[in-house]
Design a protein around this motif. Structure first.
Motif, PDB file in Angstrom:
ATOM      1  N   SER A 220       0.835  -1.204   0.000  1.00 60.34           N
ATOM      2  CA  SER A 220       0.000   0.000   0.000  1.00 60.34           C
ATOM      3  C   SER A 220       0.862   1.243   0.000  1.00 60.34           C
ATOM      4  O   SER A 220       1.895   1.301   0.688  1.00 60.34           O
TER       5      SER A 220
ATOM      6  N   VAL B 131       0.449   5.237   0.958  1.00 55.68           N
ATOM      7  CA  VAL B 131      -0.458   6.088   1.723  1.00 55.68           C
ATOM      8  C   VAL B 131      -0.175   7.556   1.411  1.00 55.68           C
ATOM      9  O   VAL B 131       0.747   7.884   0.652  1.00 55.68           O
TER      10      VAL B 131
ATOM     11  N   TYR C  85       3.877   0.536   2.524  1.00 55.36           N
ATOM     12  CA  TYR C  85       3.808  -0.536   3.525  1.00 55.36           C
ATOM     13  C   TYR C  85       3.421  -1.831   2.816  1.00 55.36           C
ATOM     14  O   TYR C  85       2.585  -1.829   1.907  1.00 55.36           O
TER      15      TYR C  85
ATOM     16  N   ASP D 260       1.419  -4.220   3.214  1.00 57.69           N
ATOM     17  CA  ASP D 260       0.164  -4.749   3.732  1.00 57.69           C
ATOM     18  C   ASP D 260      -0.990  -4.147   2.935  1.00 57.69           C
ATOM     19  O   ASP D 260      -0.772  -3.460   1.937  1.00 57.69           O
ATOM     20  N   ASP D 261      -2.224  -4.354   3.383  1.00 57.25           N
ATOM     21  CA  ASP D 261      -3.399  -3.935   2.612  1.00 57.25           C
ATOM     22  C   ASP D 261      -4.120  -2.736   3.220  1.00 57.25           C
ATOM     23  O   ASP D 261      -5.328  -2.567   3.017  1.00 57.25           O
ATOM     24  N   ARG D 262      -3.423  -1.873   3.937  1.00 55.26           N
ATOM     25  CA  ARG D 262      -4.079  -0.762   4.618  1.00 55.26           C
ATOM     26  C   ARG D 262      -4.746   0.233   3.666  1.00 55.26           C
ATOM     27  O   ARG D 262      -5.646   0.963   4.084  1.00 55.26           O
ATOM     28  N   SER D 263      -4.334   0.277   2.422  1.00 56.22           N
ATOM     29  CA  SER D 263      -4.936   1.221   1.476  1.00 56.22           C
ATOM     30  C   SER D 263      -6.064   0.593   0.635  1.00 56.22           C
ATOM     31  O   SER D 263      -6.647   1.266  -0.213  1.00 56.22           O
TER      32      SER D 263
ATOM     33  N   TYR E  48      -3.425   0.822  -3.661  1.00 54.37           N
ATOM     34  CA  TYR E  48      -3.202  -0.537  -3.178  1.00 54.37           C
ATOM     35  C   TYR E  48      -2.815  -1.394  -4.370  1.00 54.37           C
ATOM     36  O   TYR E  48      -3.437  -1.319  -5.436  1.00 54.37           O
TER      37      TYR E  48
END
Length: 404
Positions: A98, A100, A106, A108-111, A247
């Protein structure tokens, strides 16, 4: 029997074979004779051979481009390619990352955003809202490729049996060129340890007008309307849209004989009743009428299908807008249904796109040499691909190879 050397009969000439069912089709087999099976076997009567035919800009000012390495001419007709059955492995997600606000990345899938199932409630919305605070996308160049390669290293994804590492965007261009023959593109090609890295190159564009920028924004605004945003209260307008927040899924697949690892930006996701997550592609288009529907199905639906099919995205949601940027309706398409929709009209075939891409990848992988750098380009006169020598390799790829 003794016969005269000269005959008063003319030489036999094979007739032109024309596709009378679909005279408007473009792209394939358009040689010196305009038919759908390539150039005739015998020379066209009454016309001398064209000198230098098919070389285009391989020569500059009468001299061969010193960078020229090889070319792939588009000699096979659509009919020939349609007979080939190229296997395509179901895409498998291996990792994700992701970006941001502010540009940090990052693994991971935070976005990743959630699709708003009640998108029909937004019909009538003004897609211009929030345009004044819009943050346009920055061109990251090879730095963006470095983020994909960094994710591959972080997740320890092996590359021993991988032939190509790329962003999906490069594959989109290759597959679409099977039919769309008037849009130039190029990409970097770098072979290291048996892996060919395809780097995204962005060609110069003409200066964009205010309307161009606004139309571009309408797509981003629709994405915001079609996804859940916990920061936005019910009834609150769109604001602070940042095109740099994204993402990306890292996907493994196989086209023909070549294994591919690619990064694909995903708009949002939904889930089944059993909780299985799947991605949804979001698109915008001008509302259709009698004059624009054919081009929409020939070109836009082709691009929509390629993009979603390559990454295994099962659904596409399209927001249709008017010329003022107001959302007038939405349509949900299943990716696998698009080819059936255009099949009866004979506009294009997905299997031809795969067969064409397989030809390109086989030629490319067999031509490029280890530790050498190239540029693959599709340029006027749009009848072939050219491979040119490049002077350097992006630092992102060099650093990745050193750290792997």
């Amino acid at each position: 029997m003794v016969t005269n050397l000269l005959s008063h009969y003319s030489f036999a000439v094979l007739p032109v074979i024309r596709n009378t069912n679909n005279p408007g089709r473009g792209g394939f087999g358009r040689g010196r004779w305009h038919n759908d099976r390539g150039a005739g076997i015998l020379g066209r009567p009454g016309y001398p051979p064209r000198q230098g035919y098919g070389y285009g800009n391989k020569f500059a000012n009468g001299h061969r481009d010193e960078r020229f390495i090889s070319e792939l001419k588009f000699s096979k007709s659509e009919e020939t390619l349609s007979r080939k059955c190229i296997a395509f492995q179901e895409p498998c997600e291996l990792a994700c990352y992701s970006r941001v606000e502010g540009g940090d990345v990052y693994f991971d899938d935070r976005s990743l955003r959630l699709f708003k199932r009640l998108i029909t409630e937004e019909i009538g919305a003004d897609l211009n809202q929030g345009f004044d605070t819009f943050i346009e996308k920055k061109e990251l160049g090879s730095e963006g490729f470095g983020d994909l390669l960094g994710c591959i290293r972080d997740k320890n994804i092996p590359l021993q049996n991988i032939h190509f590492v790329t962003f999906r965007n490069n594959l989109n261009k290759i597959l679409a060129t099977a039919y769309i023959r008037n849009e130039p593109w190029e990409m970097g090609v770098h072979k290291r340890n048996g892996v060919v890295y395809l780097d995204v190159h962005k060609l110069p564009e003409r200066p964009r007008s205010e309307l161009d920028r606004r139309r571009c924004y309408w797509g981003y605004c629709f994405e915001s309307l079609a996804t859940e945003d916990p920061r936005r209260e019910d009834g609150e307008g769109i604001h602070h849209v940042d095109a740099n927040v994204e993402y990306c899924s890292v996907i493994k697949t196989k086209l023909g004989a070549h294994r591919i690892l690619m990064g694909a930006e995903m708009d949002c996701c939904d889930s089944t009743d059993e909780g299985r997550r799947f991605y949804v592609e979001l698109k915008t288009s001008r509302e259709l009428d009698y004059h624009t529907e054919e081009r929409y199905e020939r070109e836009k639906l082709l691009k929509f299908w390629i993009q979603s099919f390559l990454a295994g995205v099962p659904y596409i949601v399209i927001g249709f807008r008017d010329d003022a940027g107001r959302l007038v309706r939405t349509e949900r398409l299943r990716t696998k249904d698009i080819t059936h929709r255009v099949k009866m009209k004979n506009y294009w075939q997905g299997g031809v796109c795969l067969a064409f891409a397989d030809e390109v990848l086989c030629w490319l992988y067999g031509t490029v040499k280890e530790n050498e750098d190239y540029i693959l380009q599709f340029a006027p006169p749009f009848n072939r691909l050219e491979l040119l020598q490049a002077q350097s390799c992006p630092d992102a790829i060099t650093n990745h190879v050193e750290q792997s």
